[in-house]
Motif scaffolding. Structure first.
Motif, mmCIF file in Angstrom:
data_model
loop_
_atom_site.group_PDB
_atom_site.id
_atom_site.type_symbol
_atom_site.label_atom_id
_atom_site.label_comp_id
_atom_site.label_asym_id
_atom_site.label_seq_id
_atom_site.Cartn_x
_atom_site.Cartn_y
_atom_site.Cartn_z
ATOM 1 N N ARG A 1 12.566 4.079 -2.162
ATOM 2 C CA ARG A 1 11.354 4.134 -1.339
ATOM 3 C C ARG A 1 10.478 2.892 -1.437
ATOM 4 N N ALA A 2 10.878 1.931 -2.248
ATOM 5 C CA ALA A 2 10.147 0.659 -2.339
ATOM 6 C C ALA A 2 11.134 -0.429 -2.715
ATOM 7 N N GLU A 3 10.835 -1.651 -2.308
ATOM 8 C CA GLU A 3 11.735 -2.759 -2.573
ATOM 9 C C GLU A 3 11.791 -3.073 -4.064
ATOM 10 N N ARG B 1 0.826 -1.195 0.000
ATOM 11 C CA ARG B 1 0.000 0.000 0.000
ATOM 12 C C ARG B 1 0.866 1.252 0.000
ATOM 13 N N GLY B 2 1.958 1.234 0.759
ATOM 14 C CA GLY B 2 2.841 2.385 0.832
ATOM 15 C C GLY B 2 3.719 2.538 -0.384
ATOM 16 N N ALA B 3 3.720 1.524 -1.256
ATOM 17 C CA ALA B 3 4.571 1.567 -2.442
ATOM 18 C C ALA B 3 3.825 2.085 -3.653
ATOM 19 N N ALA B 4 2.578 2.506 -3.503
ATOM 20 C CA ALA B 4 1.777 2.936 -4.658
ATOM 21 C C ALA B 4 2.429 4.106 -5.383
ATOM 22 N N ILE B 5 2.869 5.112 -4.633
ATOM 23 C CA ILE B 5 3.484 6.287 -5.261
ATOM 24 C C ILE B 5 4.825 5.931 -5.900
ATOM 25 N N SER C 1 8.519 -5.577 -11.731
ATOM 26 C CA SER C 1 7.517 -5.817 -12.773
ATOM 27 C C SER C 1 7.236 -4.549 -13.569
ATOM 28 N N VAL C 2 7.373 -3.386 -12.909
ATOM 29 C CA VAL C 2 7.153 -2.116 -13.604
ATOM 30 C C VAL C 2 8.192 -1.931 -14.699
ATOM 31 N N ALA D 1 6.971 3.881 -12.968
ATOM 32 C CA ALA D 1 6.325 3.705 -14.263
ATOM 33 C C ALA D 1 6.545 4.929 -15.153
ATOM 34 N N ILE D 2 6.463 6.124 -14.553
ATOM 35 C CA ILE D 2 6.725 7.351 -15.319
ATOM 36 C C ILE D 2 8.195 7.394 -15.750
#
Length: 304
Positions: A242-244, A11-15, A250-251, A21-22
């Motif tokens: 900020r994310a593993e 949930r915290g990795a959404a941003i 996959s992105v 992706a950008i």
């Protein structure tokens, strides 16, 4: 790149996922620009002038942000890592002139699997069963793509282009292993500046016999390509801090989709079914490797 510890919740990795992706989309646009430049003036000249522009722009960021000069060991690490990446991107863009963008990007997905194998002698890590299975699948994917290219009736230049990108993946895999160390001692601006600086120093010795001064009207194109590479590098560095990596890997594979879209729109390229099949085999190998052992994402950052 370095991943967060402790483990970040999905949930915290959404941003970070959105930012990554950008970043991948931005990098794919840079690939399209660089392919056009490589077709127009050759891969060497495209990388030479883009690296000079990138070094100047990222150097200004170094000064504005007052990033300190690295230690001697840090500088040596930058040179080793960026040197291998410089050879990799030159091979990649030379190959990309002769093969469709989607096919070229699919072949670069070999890098994470190769990095796992290199990690054994370089980092003292044990090669597990998952790495072996991943390697077999990745090699099978490459064989499918190359044989599909040959069956299509492509000339020797197309085959050589595909093989050049495979070779580029080996050099970039070495860069990936060293990137794990760089991310612990240097920030994204420092890494980006020294990558462009080393690229320029690597290509300049051949300038007296190989360099061609591009027309003035192409200057904004080189500046735009350098800016896209820098922005993408900073976005991906921000996301991976900020994310593993396992959440973001996959992105990275959305680069194949962007390459197919941009290749069709800009260059009128078609994606063969065998290319998709080969890409799926390589990606499957990467996911198996990631499940068995932490691994960075694929080499969409090769030309940063």
């Amino acid at each position: 790149m370095a991943s967060l510890s402790p483990r970040a919740p999905m949930r915290g990795a959404a941003i970070p996922i959105l930012v990554a992706a950008i970043g991948i989309a931005t990098f794919s646009c840079m690939d399209a620009v660089m392919k056009g430049l490589s077709i127009a003036i050759g891969a060497y000249n495209a990388m030479l002038w883009r690296s000079i522009a990138g070094a100047a722009m990222s150097g200004m960021l170094m000064l504005v942000m007052r990033v300190p000069w690295p230690s001697r060991s840090g500088l040596l690490l930058h040179v080793k890592r960026s040197g291998s990446a410089g050879i990799s991107v030159l091979l990649f863009f030379w190959g990309l002139v002769h093969v469709p963008m989607a096919e070229g990007v699919a072949l670069t997905f070999l890098s994470p699997v190769i990095a796992l194998i290199l990690a054994a002698p370089m980092l003292g890590e044990r090669i597990g069963r998952s790495a072996i299975v991943a390697s077999v699948l990745a090699v099978a994917g490459v064989i499918v793509i190359v044989l599909g290219k040959a069956h299509e009736g492509a000339g020797p230049e197309a085959i050589h282009g595909a093989l050049a990108i495979v070779l580029a993946s080996f050099f970039y895999a070495y860069n990936i292993v060293l990137l794990r160390k760089s991310a612990l001692v240097a920030g994204p601006i420092e890494i980006t500046f020294f990558m462009n600086l080393v690229f320029a120093c690597l290509y300049l010795p051949a300038a007296p016999v190989a360099a061609v001064v591009p027309p003035l009207h192409q200057a904004p194109v080189f500046i735009g390509a350098a800016a896209l590479a820098i922005v993408s590098s900073l976005l991906l560095a921000w996301a991976y801090r900020r994310a593993e990596a396992q959440l973001l890997v996959s992105v990275e594979y959305t680069a194949f989709v962007w390459a197919a879209i941009l290749g069709a729109i800009v260059f009128g390229e078609k994606v063969l079914p065998v290319t998709i099949a080969g890409a799926l085999l390589i990606v499957a190998g990467c996911f198996i490797a990631a499940r068995g052992h932490a691994t960075p994402g694929p080499s969409t950052e090769a030309a940063s």
